[in-house]
Motif scaffolding. Structure first.
Motif, short mmCIF file in Angstrom:
data_model
loop_
_atom_site.label_atom_id
_atom_site.label_comp_id
_atom_site.label_asym_id
_atom_site.label_seq_id
_atom_site.Cartn_x
_atom_site.Cartn_y
_atom_site.Cartn_z
N ILE A 22 40.35 24.77 64.09
CA ILE A 22 39.81 25.52 65.23
C ILE A 22 40.02 24.74 66.52
O ILE A 22 40.50 25.27 67.53
CB ILE A 22 38.31 25.81 65.03
N LYS A 23 39.68 23.45 66.48
CA LYS A 23 39.82 22.62 67.69
C LYS A 23 41.28 22.49 68.09
O LYS A 23 41.60 22.48 69.28
CB LYS A 23 39.18 21.25 67.45
N ALA A 24 42.16 22.42 67.10
CA ALA A 24 43.59 22.31 67.40
C ALA A 24 44.11 23.57 68.08
O ALA A 24 44.87 23.50 69.06
CB ALA A 24 44.38 22.04 66.12
N VAL A 25 43.68 24.74 67.58
CA VAL A 25 44.11 26.00 68.20
C VAL A 25 43.56 26.11 69.62
O VAL A 25 44.28 26.50 70.55
CB VAL A 25 43.68 27.21 67.34
N LEU A 26 42.29 25.76 69.81
CA LEU A 26 41.70 25.83 71.15
C LEU A 26 42.41 24.89 72.12
O LEU A 26 42.59 25.21 73.30
CB LEU A 26 40.20 25.51 71.09
N ARG A 27 42.83 23.72 71.62
CA ARG A 27 43.58 22.79 72.47
C ARG A 27 44.93 23.38 72.87
O ARG A 27 45.38 23.24 74.00
CB ARG A 27 43.79 21.44 71.76
N ARG A 28 45.57 24.07 71.91
CA ARG A 28 46.89 24.62 72.19
C ARG A 28 46.82 25.73 73.24
O ARG A 28 47.74 25.87 74.05
CB ARG A 28 47.53 25.20 70.92
#
Length: 239
Positions: free
Chosen positions: A115-121
């Motif tokens: 989730i955090k990776a997608v939000l960062r992207r």
């Protein structure tokens, strides 16, 4: 906290939905739950959602169909959840536009990292980037110009709005004739400066009424719904 990413978790299995929502909430995310696609569609219009966690296998409308709707109508990122590991589901989900795909059973810790990776992207500097609204909205004798962030009267004169007032009025014109709770107004307005005290919504409403109502003590546009919240009691036209 209103500044935390807001996650919509859509899963028909309560034994998965509730513990997962609790885990994500303990780890810095705001979570709203939906047990099916119909409820999810309502919540997507009622709140400013930052990411959708979406189960594929649900009764009624399935997750792939809802994912297609989300991708066609919004820029909200989607992570698909499923107990099925077939490659075809994964391929179809990604072709629809899902941002990631997690197979059950999964580690909540791994899901949180995804989730955090997608939000960062999709964000910059840790903040989700939303496409700016450049439409103009006509209601009563007023026009709210989103591109210029201006409120213009029938005489063509602009009435100055604070950031908080503009954000709340924008929430109203994009959700006309619907009761919005203070929590929904905080969320939809993305008013970070309002997060500390929910009652500050009332102060912004009071100032808005003085600017747009003929008689602020007898408001005809922004109505108070006792026990519910507030409602823009006017038809809105996109111009």
């Amino acid at each position: 906290m209103a500044g935390d990413p807001h996650i919509l978790l859509v899963d028909d299995e309560r034994d998965i939905r509730d513990p997962l929502a609790s885990y994500l909430s303990r780890n810095g995310l705001r979570v709203t739950k939906a047990e099916n696609a119909a409820v999810a569609r309502q919540l997507l219009t009622a709140y400013a959602i930052d990411l959708v966690l979406l189960d594929i296998m649900m009764p009624g409308e399935d997750g792939l169909s809802l994912a297609g709707y989300i991708r066609a109508t919004t820029s909200i990122p989607v992570i698909l959840l499923t107990a099925r590991a077939e490659e075809m589901d994964r391929v179809v989900g990604l072709e629809i536009g899902a941002d990631d795909y997690v197979t059950k059973p999964f580690s909540p810790r791994e899901l949180l990292a995804r989730i955090k990776a997608v939000l960062r992207r999709v964000g910059e500097n840790g903040q989700l980037v939303r496409a700016p609204d450049t439409d103009s909205y006509g209601f009563g004798p007023w026009i709210l110009k989103s591109g210029e962030r201006e409120l213009v009267g029938e005489d063509g004169v602009a009435t100055p709005l604070s950031t908080g007032e503009y954000n709340i009025l924008h929430a109203f014109v994009t959700h006309p004739r619907r009761v919005l709770t203070r929590d929904q107004l905080l969320d939809l307005s993305q008013g970070r400066e309002l997060a500390a005290f929910e009652r500050s919504i009332d102060n912004h409403i009071s100032r808005l009424r003085k600017k747009i109502e003929v008689n602020s003590s007898d408001p005809k546009l922004i109505k108070t719904v006792w026990g519910g919240g507030y409602m823009l009691a006017a038809d809105v036209k996109k111009l």
